[in-house]
Write an enzyme that holds these catalytic residues in place. Sequence first.
Site, PDB file in Angstrom:
ATOM      1  N   MET A 125       6.477   4.043 -23.639  1.00  0.00           N
ATOM      2  CA  MET A 125       6.167   3.161 -22.548  1.00  0.00           C
ATOM      3  C   MET A 125       7.360   3.110 -21.625  1.00  0.00           C
ATOM      4  O   MET A 125       8.105   2.170 -21.687  1.00  0.00           O
ATOM      5  CB  MET A 125       5.844   1.809 -23.143  1.00  0.00           C
ATOM      6  CG  MET A 125       5.437   0.652 -22.300  1.00  0.00           C
ATOM      7  SD  MET A 125       5.840   0.206 -20.679  1.00  0.00           S
ATOM      8  CE  MET A 125       7.476   0.010 -20.394  1.00  0.00           C
ATOM      9  N   PRO A 126       7.553   4.092 -20.842  1.00  0.00           N
ATOM     10  CA  PRO A 126       8.652   4.005 -19.884  1.00  0.00           C
ATOM     11  C   PRO A 126       8.315   3.113 -18.686  1.00  0.00           C
ATOM     12  O   PRO A 126       7.172   3.076 -18.235  1.00  0.00           O
ATOM     13  CB  PRO A 126       8.857   5.440 -19.422  1.00  0.00           C
ATOM     14  CG  PRO A 126       8.144   6.284 -20.413  1.00  0.00           C
ATOM     15  CD  PRO A 126       7.035   5.445 -20.953  1.00  0.00           C
TER      16      PRO A 126
END
Length: 134
Positions: free
Chosen positions: A1-2
Amino acid sequence: MPLVRIDLVRGRSTEAVKAIAEAVQRSLVDVLKVPERDRFQIVTQHEPDEIVALDAGLGFQRTSGTVIVHIFTQRGRGTEDKQRLYQALASRLAEAGVDGTDLFISYFENGPDDWSFADGRAQYVQGDLPVPGS
């Protein structure tokens, strides 16, 4: 989850900005295996004098086309993955019109307790989302 911040100098077309954002997302999906809908990007355009990005003594010259990509993500990826990501970003952003010397990448890692997606809750910690890489 950047979470990705993309800073660039104002003046590109809407299509060019979208191409840059898409190139960054494609790189994350292909190299880091981020899910397609795991897309959190903030694109900020600045006046030319509001971005100062010299060469750190490496001997190249940046142009007014400088693009700075900050990637905030979960820790746990190795140096090889990061190197492959940097190469993919450079390649895909070149296709979007960004010269390699104008690309600056900053990669920050943190842990599951450093994220809240909504409602003031830490979804990774509370088990609503699987911790990437676990």
